[in-house]
Design a protein around this motif. Sequence first.
Motif, PDB file in Angstrom:
ATOM      1  N   VAL A   1      12.836 -32.020 -35.593  1.00  0.00           N
ATOM      2  CA  VAL A   1      13.326 -31.119 -34.703  1.00  0.00           C
ATOM      3  C   VAL A   1      12.441 -29.998 -34.651  1.00  0.00           C
ATOM      4  CG1 VAL A   1      15.152 -29.564 -34.134  1.00  0.00           C
ATOM      5  CG2 VAL A   1      15.852 -31.837 -34.779  1.00  0.00           C
ATOM      6  N   VAL A   2      11.793 -29.437 -33.809  1.00  0.00           N
ATOM      7  CA  VAL A   2      10.774 -28.288 -33.807  1.00  0.00           C
ATOM      8  C   VAL A   2      11.209 -27.326 -32.799  1.00  0.00           C
ATOM      9  CG1 VAL A   2       8.348 -27.732 -33.364  1.00  0.00           C
ATOM     10  CG2 VAL A   2       8.984 -30.077 -34.215  1.00  0.00           C
ATOM     11  N   LYS A   3      11.545 -26.043 -33.048  1.00  0.00           N
ATOM     12  CA  LYS A   3      11.497 -24.909 -32.296  1.00  0.00           C
ATOM     13  C   LYS A   3      10.365 -24.260 -32.026  1.00  0.00           C
ATOM     14  CE  LYS A   3      13.863 -20.409 -31.930  1.00  0.00           C
ATOM     15  NZ  LYS A   3      14.642 -19.315 -32.534  1.00  0.00           N
ATOM     16  N   LEU A   4       9.927 -24.359 -30.571  1.00  0.00           N
ATOM     17  CA  LEU A   4       8.790 -23.921 -30.109  1.00  0.00           C
ATOM     18  C   LEU A   4       8.896 -22.419 -29.713  1.00  0.00           C
ATOM     19  CD1 LEU A   4       7.530 -26.778 -27.687  1.00  0.00           C
ATOM     20  CD2 LEU A   4       6.823 -26.319 -30.063  1.00  0.00           C
ATOM     21  N   ARG A   5       9.846 -21.928 -29.289  1.00  0.00           N
ATOM     22  CA  ARG A   5      10.382 -20.596 -29.144  1.00  0.00           C
ATOM     23  C   ARG A   5      11.761 -20.328 -28.656  1.00  0.00           C
ATOM     24  NH1 ARG A   5       6.518 -19.837 -23.842  1.00  0.00           N
ATOM     25  NH2 ARG A   5       7.849 -20.454 -22.226  1.00  0.00           N
ATOM     26  N   ASP A   6      12.572 -19.508 -28.541  1.00  0.00           N
ATOM     27  CA  ASP A   6      13.904 -19.313 -28.116  1.00  0.00           C
ATOM     28  C   ASP A   6      14.193 -20.141 -27.098  1.00  0.00           C
ATOM     29  OD1 ASP A   6      14.396 -17.645 -30.217  1.00  0.00           O
ATOM     30  OD2 ASP A   6      14.344 -15.841 -29.249  1.00  0.00           O
ATOM     31  N   GLY A   7      14.858 -20.989 -26.869  1.00  0.00           N
ATOM     32  CA  GLY A   7      15.357 -21.752 -25.627  1.00  0.00           C
ATOM     33  C   GLY A   7      14.613 -22.832 -25.257  1.00  0.00           C
TER      34      GLY A   7
END
Length: 199
Positions: free
Chosen positions: A6-12
């Motif tokens: 799982v990777v968060k690129l930016r909020d949302g």
Amino acid sequence: MCAMQVVKLRDGLWQWGCPHPSWKAGDDWDQVVWSTYYEAPGATVVIDPLLPDDPDDLERFWKALDRDVERRRLPALVLETCSWHRRSGDVVAARFGTPVLGPASEGDPTPGIVCLELGMPTENREVAYRLGEDVLVTGDLIHMRDGALTIAPAHWHDESQETRAWYTDEVATAVAQLMSPTPGTVSYTHLTLPTNREV
């Protein structure tokens, strides 16, 4: 069995990666394929979703997606870039009572997402999606291979003589148009990029 990444690129805006069940050693595509979660203004969207096969990861996935759909109080939406990326789309769509939209659908799927035709001369074609002003999501035409962006091999698009001719004569123009921002936008961030920022 590989764990979901799982990777968060930016909020949302998130990606998750799972091993594709049809992958086998020697295939000319990576075993881990990537899906996208995006909070559009009018919907909570997943693109080319593939559910993890590990029960703990699957539980974690559903808990997070259910929570986000409930938090936003907006419709859920499932998009596919091409018919062969249906993956787990029907399962996700059934959970939220929504259709799977893709190349055969008319127009842009929801505010904040633009469907971009690539010009493939076939009903079994691929589209890309622009999320907001600066994010581009593609399926196979531009993809990751061994950590680098690449254009799909020609044999991935050889279902007809017309399609083979399009790939030979026009694929470079189609890719250039996709990767060039439209006037008034910033440079696209290509979204099929796994990173080391796992959470």
